[in-house]
Design a protein around this motif. Structure first.
Motif, mmCIF file in Angstrom:
data_model
loop_
_atom_site.group_PDB
_atom_site.id
_atom_site.type_symbol
_atom_site.label_atom_id
_atom_site.label_comp_id
_atom_site.label_asym_id
_atom_site.label_seq_id
_atom_site.Cartn_x
_atom_site.Cartn_y
_atom_site.Cartn_z
ATOM 1 N N LEU A 340 0.815 -1.214 0.000
ATOM 2 C CA LEU A 340 0.000 0.000 0.000
ATOM 3 C C LEU A 340 0.849 1.265 0.000
ATOM 4 O O LEU A 340 0.664 2.159 -0.836
ATOM 5 C CB LEU A 340 -0.941 -0.002 1.211
ATOM 6 C CG LEU A 340 -1.816 1.246 1.378
ATOM 7 C CD1 LEU A 340 -2.742 1.423 0.193
ATOM 8 C CD2 LEU A 340 -2.610 1.162 2.688
ATOM 9 N N THR A 341 1.805 1.354 0.901
ATOM 10 C CA THR A 341 2.562 2.598 1.074
ATOM 11 C C THR A 341 3.921 2.588 0.385
ATOM 12 O O THR A 341 4.532 3.650 0.201
ATOM 13 C CB THR A 341 2.782 2.864 2.571
ATOM 14 O OG1 THR A 341 3.568 1.791 3.126
ATOM 15 C CG2 THR A 341 1.452 2.938 3.312
ATOM 16 N N GLY A 342 4.414 1.406 0.028
ATOM 17 C CA GLY A 342 5.737 1.329 -0.564
ATOM 18 C C GLY A 342 6.863 1.395 0.449
ATOM 19 O O GLY A 342 8.044 1.386 0.077
ATOM 20 N N LEU A 343 6.538 1.437 1.747
ATOM 21 C CA LEU A 343 7.558 1.463 2.794
ATOM 22 C C LEU A 343 8.118 0.059 3.031
ATOM 23 O O LEU A 343 7.467 -0.927 2.704
ATOM 24 C CB LEU A 343 6.964 2.000 4.097
ATOM 25 C CG LEU A 343 6.475 3.452 4.100
ATOM 26 C CD1 LEU A 343 5.820 3.780 5.442
ATOM 27 C CD2 LEU A 343 7.609 4.416 3.805
ATOM 28 N N PHE A 377 -7.560 6.146 13.991
ATOM 29 C CA PHE A 377 -7.620 5.712 12.594
ATOM 30 C C PHE A 377 -8.826 4.795 12.346
ATOM 31 O O PHE A 377 -9.457 4.856 11.286
ATOM 32 C CB PHE A 377 -6.323 4.986 12.229
ATOM 33 C CG PHE A 377 -6.334 4.431 10.829
ATOM 34 C CD1 PHE A 377 -6.171 5.273 9.733
ATOM 35 C CD2 PHE A 377 -6.519 3.075 10.602
ATOM 36 C CE1 PHE A 377 -6.182 4.765 8.448
ATOM 37 C CE2 PHE A 377 -6.534 2.565 9.316
ATOM 38 C CZ PHE A 377 -6.356 3.416 8.229
ATOM 39 N N LYS A 378 -9.180 3.957 13.306
ATOM 40 C CA LYS A 378 -10.293 3.031 13.117
ATOM 41 C C LYS A 378 -11.619 3.751 12.859
ATOM 42 O O LYS A 378 -12.367 3.353 11.962
ATOM 43 C CB LYS A 378 -10.414 2.113 14.329
ATOM 44 C CG LYS A 378 -11.465 1.010 14.186
ATOM 45 C CD LYS A 378 -11.454 0.083 15.376
ATOM 46 C CE LYS A 378 -12.461 -1.050 15.220
ATOM 47 N NZ LYS A 378 -13.825 -0.605 14.963
ATOM 48 N N PRO A 379 -11.935 4.834 13.590
ATOM 49 C CA PRO A 379 -13.179 5.559 13.281
ATOM 50 C C PRO A 379 -13.207 6.113 11.853
ATOM 51 O O PRO A 379 -14.281 6.179 11.238
ATOM 52 C CB PRO A 379 -13.202 6.679 14.314
ATOM 53 C CG PRO A 379 -12.405 6.151 15.457
ATOM 54 C CD PRO A 379 -11.321 5.342 14.831
ATOM 55 N N VAL A 380 -12.032 6.499 11.355
ATOM 56 C CA VAL A 380 -11.989 6.992 9.965
ATOM 57 C C VAL A 380 -12.375 5.872 9.010
ATOM 58 O O VAL A 380 -13.153 6.071 8.068
ATOM 59 C CB VAL A 380 -10.582 7.541 9.634
ATOM 60 C CG1 VAL A 380 -10.474 7.882 8.146
ATOM 61 C CG2 VAL A 380 -10.268 8.762 10.480
ATOM 62 N N ASN A 381 -11.836 4.678 9.227
ATOM 63 C CA ASN A 381 -12.177 3.528 8.379
ATOM 64 C C ASN A 381 -13.657 3.191 8.468
ATOM 65 O O ASN A 381 -14.317 2.940 7.463
ATOM 66 C CB ASN A 381 -11.353 2.320 8.800
ATOM 67 C CG ASN A 381 -10.203 2.033 7.850
ATOM 68 O OD1 ASN A 381 -10.148 2.570 6.755
ATOM 69 N ND2 ASN A 381 -9.278 1.196 8.275
ATOM 70 N N ASP A 382 -14.192 3.203 9.712
ATOM 71 C CA ASP A 382 -15.589 2.820 9.914
ATOM 72 C C ASP A 382 -16.552 3.845 9.348
ATOM 73 O O ASP A 382 -17.596 3.487 8.788
ATOM 74 C CB ASP A 382 -15.859 2.618 11.408
ATOM 75 C CG ASP A 382 -15.053 1.457 11.983
ATOM 76 O OD1 ASP A 382 -14.593 0.611 11.180
ATOM 77 O OD2 ASP A 382 -14.873 1.412 13.218
ATOM 78 N N TRP A 387 -11.405 2.784 1.577
ATOM 79 C CA TRP A 387 -10.699 3.491 0.493
ATOM 80 C C TRP A 387 -10.110 4.798 1.010
ATOM 81 O O TRP A 387 -8.957 5.135 0.739
ATOM 82 C CB TRP A 387 -11.670 3.740 -0.657
ATOM 83 C CG TRP A 387 -11.017 4.406 -1.834
ATOM 84 C CD1 TRP A 387 -9.934 3.969 -2.510
ATOM 85 C CD2 TRP A 387 -11.411 5.631 -2.431
ATOM 86 N NE1 TRP A 387 -9.615 4.835 -3.527
ATOM 87 C CE2 TRP A 387 -10.512 5.875 -3.506
ATOM 88 C CE3 TRP A 387 -12.430 6.551 -2.197
ATOM 89 C CZ2 TRP A 387 -10.610 6.999 -4.314
ATOM 90 C CZ3 TRP A 387 -12.537 7.662 -3.019
ATOM 91 C CH2 TRP A 387 -11.627 7.884 -4.060
ATOM 92 N N ILE A 388 -10.914 5.529 1.798
ATOM 93 C CA ILE A 388 -10.407 6.777 2.387
ATOM 94 C C ILE A 388 -9.300 6.460 3.394
ATOM 95 O O ILE A 388 -8.295 7.165 3.491
ATOM 96 C CB ILE A 388 -11.547 7.556 3.081
ATOM 97 C CG1 ILE A 388 -12.605 7.970 2.043
ATOM 98 C CG2 ILE A 388 -11.010 8.778 3.808
ATOM 99 C CD1 ILE A 388 -12.097 8.928 0.996
ATOM 100 N N GLY A 389 -9.470 5.342 4.123
ATOM 101 C CA GLY A 389 -8.443 4.954 5.077
ATOM 102 C C GLY A 389 -7.114 4.650 4.395
ATOM 103 O O GLY A 389 -6.043 5.028 4.895
ATOM 104 N N ASP A 390 -7.160 3.980 3.239
ATOM 105 C CA ASP A 390 -5.925 3.693 2.503
ATOM 106 C C ASP A 390 -5.276 4.973 2.005
ATOM 107 O O ASP A 390 -4.045 5.122 2.044
ATOM 108 C CB ASP A 390 -6.221 2.766 1.329
ATOM 109 C CG ASP A 390 -6.591 1.351 1.777
ATOM 110 O OD1 ASP A 390 -6.300 1.012 2.944
ATOM 111 O OD2 ASP A 390 -7.150 0.592 0.955
ATOM 112 N N LEU A 391 -6.096 5.905 1.512
ATOM 113 C CA LEU A 391 -5.532 7.180 1.057
ATOM 114 C C LEU A 391 -4.887 7.927 2.220
ATOM 115 O O LEU A 391 -3.821 8.566 2.057
ATOM 116 C CB LEU A 391 -6.629 8.033 0.424
ATOM 117 C CG LEU A 391 -7.221 7.514 -0.896
ATOM 118 C CD1 LEU A 391 -8.346 8.422 -1.370
ATOM 119 C CD2 LEU A 391 -6.141 7.400 -1.957
#
Length: 503
Positions: A340-343, A377-382, A387-391
């Motif tokens: 996902l991030t390339g790290l 971060f979890k509330p953002v995903n929920d 998709w927004i969480g990955d961005l």
């Protein structure tokens, strides 16, 4: 292979074969070697030849792809023989006188070996590029043409005291074709081509036998050579029978397993090319006087085709090698970096951490490991979706990288957890300062798809060699310090202390 069921066409061809055989023997017994007898026998030979060609064309219409090509090549070989037969019939009918060194029409019988040899290169695998196929055929035709030309010279000098040497050359050409066809049959996986090579082996064996017998009779048994020459019609009749009785195999549920590996097949192919080149060169050196021009031309065709073909094979191998290296690099990148991030991922971090600690232990300097976990971060995903969480994770990774030194390593451990390996900090205070600067960087709002997102982070710090003596202990200490920040309200930085181990 499907079970053979005779049709009207099969019965017609088989009855025609029997009729031609009977008529030939009766005609020769009644008319003998008189002009009318010669014309009658020539007509029967032409009829048998046309019957074989028609049967081959019919078989090609029943087949598909490689089988159709095979029967067309088979028919082409018979067509060359038909041209030779028509030429001799014309000479007999009009009483044309030809010189002993004339090439027409007998040379066309030798040309028939070309399509037969080309058929041995057929394969059910992915089609070879057109240029490479053309070069392969040039080598086959060049070698076979050169060899059969010398054989023709032998037949035009039938009373030469050394005729047995020249007959051996002709026989050798036919023996090689028979052996190659038999080898292709034995090594070919069950399928369409296996049955085709079996029929080709039978035909070439019959042709070899007839050719050897008639050549010997022409050279050493002149009293019975006219009677012996009648058996040439057997080659056409057998070709017709083999073609008319062929049926395409039923579709197989599973692809056939090859008898030999791809590497072995390629090795045999390269050895075949090498034999062609050596054979053409050896035969070219044997040709003298008027045949030298033809010999040199044939050798040039084979050598030039082999050189270009070898260059193409080398180019193909280099392309495969380059593609393999690129594929290997991609696999290594996927194994060591986060998709996902390339790290760097957990595996690459562990490798770098072991190297850094070995150097630090040897040189006696400090190493800091920072475990960072995003807060909220979890509330953002929920609430906004994965998709927004990955961005968001991508933007977090990019913003964190802007604060990481080139000598350090930032890795994603999974989810919203990251690890920052700080190599050779100037002191304990620098590690804390870097962590505070990272918190400040992450506290700025993220603008994603029209959403303004605010997040914070909890950071735990482990030190080597002050607190930990190896990589496993260092990771555990930094992780414990980070969870301590989480329990005490998040959005902060904390060093590992022994007291955290009892919590």
């Amino acid at each position: 292979m499907s079970r053979f069921k005779p049709s009207r066409t099969h019965l017609f061809v088989l009855v025609s074969i029997l009729f031609i055989v009977v008529m030939q023997r009766v005609g020769f017994a009644v008319l003998g070697g008189r002009p009318n007898g010669t014309l009658f026998l020539d007509a029967l030979t032409l009829l048998a030849n046309c019957l074989a060609i028609g049967s081959s064309v019919t078989a090609s219409r029943r087949g598909h792809e490689v089988s159709r090509t095979f029967w067309l090549l088979f028919g082409s070989a018979l067509t060359f023989q038909l041209i030779g037969n028509v030429g001799w019939a014309y000479i007999h009918y009009f009483h044309v006188v030809i010189s002993e060194t004339a090439l027409f029409p007998s040379l066309f019988y030798r040309f028939s070996a070309g399509p037969m040899a080309i058929a041995l290169f057929l394969s059910e695998e992915i089609h070879t590029p057109r240029l490479e196929s053309f070069l392969d055929r040039c080598m086959v035709v060049g070698l076979v043409g050169l060899t059969t030309y010398q054989v023709q010279m032998a037949e035009l000098n039938a009373h030469d005291p050394k005729i047995w040497q020249l007959i051996t050359i002709g026989t050798l050409v036919n023996v090689v074709l028979v052996l190659v066809a038999a080898t292709r049959f034995l090594l070919e996986a069950p399928g369409c081509l296996r049955g085709l090579f079996a029929r080709q082996t039978i035909y070439l064996t019959i042709y070899l036998s007839v050719s050897s017998i008639t050549s010997f009779a022409d050279a050493y048994l002149p009293k019975i050579e006219a009677s012996v020459d009648l058996i040439w019609i057997v080659t056409y009749l057998s070709a017709a029978a083999l073609a008319v009785t062929w049926r395409p195999p039923l579709a197989q549920e599973r692809p056939p397993k090859p008898q030999i590996s791809r590497r072995t097949s390629l090795l045999c192919f390269n050895l075949t090319l090498a034999v062609m080149v050596l054979g053409s060169a050896a035969l070219g050196l044997r040709l003298v006087n008027p045949t030298r021009v033809i010999g040199l031309a044939a050798v040039s065709v084979v050598l030039f085709s082999f050189a270009v073909r070898s260059a193409l094979m080398q180019d193909t191998q280099e392309k495969y090698l380059e593609a393999l290296q690129e594929s290997r690099a991609q696999l290594e990148h996927q194994a060591l970096y986060d998709e996902l991030t390339g790290l760097p991922n957990r595996r690459l971090l562990a490798d770098r951490l072991s190297q850094v600690l070995a150097i630090a232990e040897r040189e006696g300097h400090l190493v800091a490991l920072l475990c960072l976990d995003l807060d909220g971060f979890k509330p953002v995903n929920d609430r906004m979706g994965h998709w927004i969480g990955d961005l968001l994770l991508n933007q977090v990774a990019n913003r964190m990288l802007s604060r990481v030194r080139k000598s350090d390593t930032l890795a994603r451990m999974g989810g919203d957890e990251f690890t920052w390996l700080v190599v050779h900090p100037s002191g304990k205070e620098q590690a804390a300062r870097l962590a505070e600067e990272m918190l400040q960087t992450l506290s700025e709002p993220f603008e994603i798809e029209g959403h303004t997102i605010l997040i914070t982070a909890s950071i735990g710090i482990g030190l080597f060699p002050e607190g930990a003596i190896d990589a496993v202990a260092l990771i555990q200490q930094a992780d414990s310090a980070m969870y301590s920040v989480k329990r005490d309200g998040k959005n902060g930085v904390r060093y590992y202390t022994p007291e955290l181990s009892v919590l």
